[in-house]
Design an enzyme around this catalytic site. Sequence first.
Site, PDB file in Angstrom:
ATOM      1  N   ASP A  13       0.860  -1.170  -0.296  1.00 29.31           N
ATOM      2  CA  ASP A  13       0.108  -0.034   0.045  1.00 29.31           C
ATOM      3  C   ASP A  13       0.786   1.290  -0.029  1.00 29.31           C
ATOM      4  O   ASP A  13       1.558   1.538   0.851  1.00 29.31           O
ATOM      5  CB  ASP A  13      -0.859   0.023   1.199  1.00 29.31           C
ATOM      6  N   TYR A 227       0.839   1.025  14.827  1.00 29.29           N
ATOM      7  CA  TYR A 227      -0.199   0.872  13.916  1.00 29.29           C
ATOM      8  C   TYR A 227       0.048   1.424  12.540  1.00 29.29           C
ATOM      9  O   TYR A 227       0.011   2.629  12.360  1.00 29.29           O
ATOM     10  CB  TYR A 227      -1.668   1.235  14.234  1.00 29.29           C
ATOM     11  N   LYS A 230      -3.631  -2.668   8.095  1.00 26.51           N
ATOM     12  CA  LYS A 230      -3.569  -4.137   8.132  1.00 26.51           C
ATOM     13  C   LYS A 230      -2.643  -4.693   6.928  1.00 26.51           C
ATOM     14  O   LYS A 230      -2.157  -3.951   6.149  1.00 26.51           O
ATOM     15  CB  LYS A 230      -5.049  -4.622   7.912  1.00 26.51           C
TER      16      LYS A 230
END
Length: 364
Positions: A13, A227, A230
């Site tokens: 990503d 974080y 995902k």
Amino acid sequence: MGKKITLSVIKADIGGFVGHSNVHPECLETAGGILAGSPLLIDYHVTHVGDDINLIMTHELGKNSGEIHELAWNTFLSCTAVAKKLKLYGAGQDLLADSFSGNVKGMGPGVAEMEFEERTSEPVIVYMADKTEPGAWNYPIYKMFADPFNTIGLIIDPKMHGGFLFEVRDLIDNKKVTFSCPEEIYDMLVFIGAPGRYCIKSVYQKGTNEIAATSSTQRLNLMAGRYVGKDDPVLIVRCQSGFPAVGEALEPFANPHMVSGWMRGSHSGPLMPVSVNTSSPTRFDGPPRVVALGFQLADGKLHGPQDFFADVSYDLARQKANEIANYIRSMGPFEPHRLHLDEMEYTTMPDVSKRLKDRFEKVE
């Protein structure tokens, strides 16, 4: 012995268009242009699922080739430059290092690779998911290679009747164990039923040890210590002639199972099978999506893809996924829609716990 072909699927990503929903066409064009100019590859296909760019490549350099991994890394860097120019969201978020260090594993991108000698006919399926984690493959891989209610070949195909070997990884302790199925199915299920920690990495044909399937098991948050989204994993499955038929490999996705991910990587939701063109997750940044592209390999050339989940026979699966999404969304910030506390360590949870710790009094 014929020559071996390596099939590498590497994804990242590098910036979403708009938000976390899609990949900008200019990024896909940039990636395609770079791979087209590489003398390292036999063939390639650039695609996306949601906001992830997926590079599907064939070559003869074997798994973990520094040259192939560097090609992918430089491709993602160039795409990141485009993303920054367009001010796309989270530009370069999966690239955790400043420079390439010989292998993209541990650097952010997800990797699934297998090396094999092509059979007389070599159909493969590349599965790509968005808004979920590597454990999302545990249920479908189990169904494909160990469940006769899904895969009738386990009963009636002499080449499959003996079962398969499953390599399972412990992503927390960085260990692996191999289960021989069907005789160790119950033992294996103890572990793979906890997909946040234990993931099926690869499946091998018994007797020949021929690779049948392999997945990406990179967990971004464990690598980054914060974080960053995902992992949006990929999976390669070889089909037919001693492996599951194409239809058997696709069948598990006709019943959407619950996976971790979705909004901010912190929720459970149904994995919806979709075409590439409908792979943009928008509802609460979801629900999680899976795309299946079929290729016929011939001398390393990727003939295809066939966009399997564009088929109307998955309409009911999508409807069911939407109904499950409706129900589970009504739970809002409550478990089991929100992930268990163990999975919330990269959110505001530790900060809030620390701030309020003195207000917790012992109960007499």
